[in-house]
Design an enzyme around this catalytic site. Structure first.
Site, mmCIF file in Angstrom:
data_model
loop_
_atom_site.group_PDB
_atom_site.id
_atom_site.type_symbol
_atom_site.label_atom_id
_atom_site.label_comp_id
_atom_site.label_asym_id
_atom_site.label_seq_id
_atom_site.Cartn_x
_atom_site.Cartn_y
_atom_site.Cartn_z
ATOM 1 N N HIS A 264 0.869 -1.179 0.000
ATOM 2 C CA HIS A 264 0.000 0.000 0.000
ATOM 3 C C HIS A 264 0.901 1.223 0.000
ATOM 4 O O HIS A 264 2.128 1.083 0.101
ATOM 5 C CB HIS A 264 -0.950 -0.021 1.203
ATOM 6 C CG HIS A 264 -0.275 0.017 2.537
ATOM 7 N ND1 HIS A 264 0.674 -0.916 2.935
ATOM 8 C CD2 HIS A 264 -0.374 0.885 3.584
ATOM 9 C CE1 HIS A 264 1.086 -0.629 4.152
ATOM 10 N NE2 HIS A 264 0.491 0.468 4.562
ATOM 11 N N HIS B 208 1.344 3.832 2.110
ATOM 12 C CA HIS B 208 1.767 4.543 3.311
ATOM 13 C C HIS B 208 3.271 4.807 3.242
ATOM 14 O O HIS B 208 4.028 4.022 2.671
ATOM 15 C CB HIS B 208 1.414 3.746 4.571
ATOM 16 C CG HIS B 208 -0.041 3.863 4.949
ATOM 17 N ND1 HIS B 208 -0.621 3.094 5.923
ATOM 18 C CD2 HIS B 208 -1.017 4.680 4.466
ATOM 19 C CE1 HIS B 208 -1.910 3.434 6.044
ATOM 20 N NE2 HIS B 208 -2.167 4.381 5.165
ATOM 21 N N ASP C 191 5.808 4.493 5.021
ATOM 22 C CA ASP C 191 6.842 3.549 5.460
ATOM 23 C C ASP C 191 6.928 2.304 4.581
ATOM 24 O O ASP C 191 7.618 1.344 4.927
ATOM 25 C CB ASP C 191 6.633 3.162 6.940
ATOM 26 C CG ASP C 191 5.246 2.619 7.224
ATOM 27 O OD1 ASP C 191 4.276 3.060 6.585
ATOM 28 O OD2 ASP C 191 5.134 1.736 8.099
ATOM 29 N N HIS C 192 6.245 2.340 3.446
ATOM 30 C CA HIS C 192 6.295 1.220 2.500
ATOM 31 C C HIS C 192 6.705 1.661 1.098
ATOM 32 O O HIS C 192 6.817 0.825 0.202
ATOM 33 C CB HIS C 192 4.930 0.510 2.457
ATOM 34 C CG HIS C 192 4.557 -0.117 3.767
ATOM 35 N ND1 HIS C 192 4.675 -1.471 4.023
ATOM 36 C CD2 HIS C 192 4.118 0.440 4.927
ATOM 37 C CE1 HIS C 192 4.315 -1.722 5.270
ATOM 38 N NE2 HIS C 192 3.966 -0.579 5.842
ATOM 39 N N HIS D 295 -7.060 -1.914 5.882
ATOM 40 C CA HIS D 295 -6.027 -0.983 6.358
ATOM 41 C C HIS D 295 -5.997 0.208 5.399
ATOM 42 O O HIS D 295 -5.973 1.359 5.816
ATOM 43 C CB HIS D 295 -4.689 -1.704 6.419
ATOM 44 C CG HIS D 295 -3.537 -0.838 6.843
ATOM 45 N ND1 HIS D 295 -3.426 -0.319 8.109
ATOM 46 C CD2 HIS D 295 -2.448 -0.387 6.168
ATOM 47 C CE1 HIS D 295 -2.314 0.408 8.183
ATOM 48 N NE2 HIS D 295 -1.709 0.387 7.018
ATOM 49 N N HIS E 97 5.346 -5.603 10.761
ATOM 50 C CA HIS E 97 6.038 -4.774 11.761
ATOM 51 C C HIS E 97 6.164 -5.495 13.099
ATOM 52 O O HIS E 97 5.785 -4.974 14.130
ATOM 53 C CB HIS E 97 5.253 -3.466 11.977
ATOM 54 C CG HIS E 97 5.160 -2.583 10.769
ATOM 55 N ND1 HIS E 97 6.260 -2.099 10.101
ATOM 56 C CD2 HIS E 97 4.083 -2.072 10.109
ATOM 57 C CE1 HIS E 97 5.863 -1.317 9.089
ATOM 58 N NE2 HIS E 97 4.551 -1.296 9.065
HETATM 59 ZN ZN LIG Z 1 0.263 1.168 6.602
#
Ligand SMILES: [Zn+2]
Length: 250
Positions: free
Chosen positions: A96, A98, A100-101, A167, A234
Site C-alpha cells: 500500500h 503509506h 513507510d512502504h 487498512h 512490523h
Molecule cells: Zn500502513
C-alpha cells in the site's frame, strides 16, 4: 521454483503507540518496530515488494515516530549488499502507499510499478485521517510506469498478490512459492504482528475496520491452504528470528 531467492531488506525502525498497533486493545506506550522490503530474484525479473521509509521525510513530517535508519538501511544500501543497484529492479510493488512502504520507490526508475487501481486513487484523494499515512507520494513525481491491477494477481510463476483491503483501500499481501521451503506469505499492514492474526486485532490505522478483520481472516486461511509461513509487516520479535539480506530464502 528452485531458482527463486527471497531477500528481506532491512530498512530501519520506527516507533508508534501500542494502541495504534493494537486498536482498542493496547497496551499503550511506545513500541519500536522494523520496516523492511522484500526482493524476489526470479527468472522472470527482480521484484521488489515494499521499499521502507525515507529518513528525511520522516524527520520532517513524522519525527514523533523516532526513525532509526543507518545509511545501509536504504534500498540502495541494501541492494548494494547483494552487488545490485536500483536499476536492476524490474518491478516495484507496494502492499500500500503509506510512507513507510514506499520510501525507496523513487530510486527504481527503470522498474514497472504494479499498483492496485483503488490504492493509487485513494492515496491521491484520501480521507483527512489518512493524510499522514499517505504523506510521502514523492515516488509519483518521478513518473513511474504504472501497470494497474484490480484484485488477486499472479505476477510471475509462484508470485501472487492477494487483495487484503481495510487498512487501506487497495491493500495487497504477497504469496511466494519457493523450491526448498514452505511458501512465504507477506501480510503487509493487513497484519502488523503475529498477535494481530492470533488474537484478530487490527491496527488503529484503517480505512475500513470491518474489511480489515475480514482480511486478517483471509490471511489465516490462505496460509493454511498453502501451508505458508507468515511474515508480518512490523513484528520486532518475529523479525529478529528471520534471515535478512545478504542471507536469503530459497
Ligand atoms: Zn500502513
Amino acid at each position: 521454483m528452485s531458482d527463486v531467492r527471497v531477500y528481506l531488506l532491512d530498512t530501519g525502525t520506527l516507533v508508534i503507540d501500542g494502541y495504534h498497533l493494537y486498536w482498542n486493545a493496547g497496551p499503550g506506550g511506545e513500541v519500536r518496530f522494523p520496516c523492511y522490503g522484500v526482493l524476489i530474484d526470479h527468472p522472470e525479473g527482480r521484484f521488489l515488494f515494499d521499499t521502507g521509509y525515507d529518513l528525511e521525510h520522516v524527520n520532517k513530517v513524522l519525527p514523533f515516530e523516532k526513525p532509526q535508519q543507518a545509511a545501509e538501511q536504504t534500498i540502495p544500501g541494501q541492494l548494494k549488499l547483494l552487488g545490485l543497484g536500483p536499476d536492476d529492479i524490474t518491478h516495484v510493488i507496494n502492499s500500500h502507499y503509506h510512507f513507510d512502504h514506499v520510501g525507496g520507490n523513487k530510486y527504481c526508475t527503470k522498474a514497472t510499478t504494479i499498483a492496485h487501481r483503488k490504492e493509487l486513487e485513494q492515496s491521491h484523494n484520501c480521507q483527512p485521517f489518512e493524510r499522514l499515512g499517505y504523506s510521502d507520494l514523492s515516488f509519483d513525481e518521478i513518473g513511474p510506469r504504472y501497470e494497474l491491477i484490480d484484485g488477486d494477481t499472479e505476477l510471475a510463476k509462484g508470485i501472487t498478490l492477494i487483495e487484503t483491503p481495510g487498512h487501506t483501500a487497495g491493500h495487497m499481501s504477497l504469496l511466494v512459492a519457493l523450491g526448498h521451503r514452505r511458501p512465504m506469505l507477506f501480510t503487509g499492514d493487513a497484519a502488523y504482528t503475529k498477535r494481530s492474526i492470533d488474537a484478530t486485532i487490527i491496527s488503529g490505522f484503517h480505512l475500513d475496520p470491518t474489511a480489515s478483520v475480514q482480511s486478517l481472516r483471509r490471511l489465516s486461511s490462505v496460509a493454511e491452504e498453502h501451508d505458508a509461513e507468515i511474515f508480518y509487516s512490523h513484528d520486532a520479535e518475529a523479525f529478529a528470528g528471520w534471515q535478512v539480506a545478504p542471507s536469503y530464502y530459497q
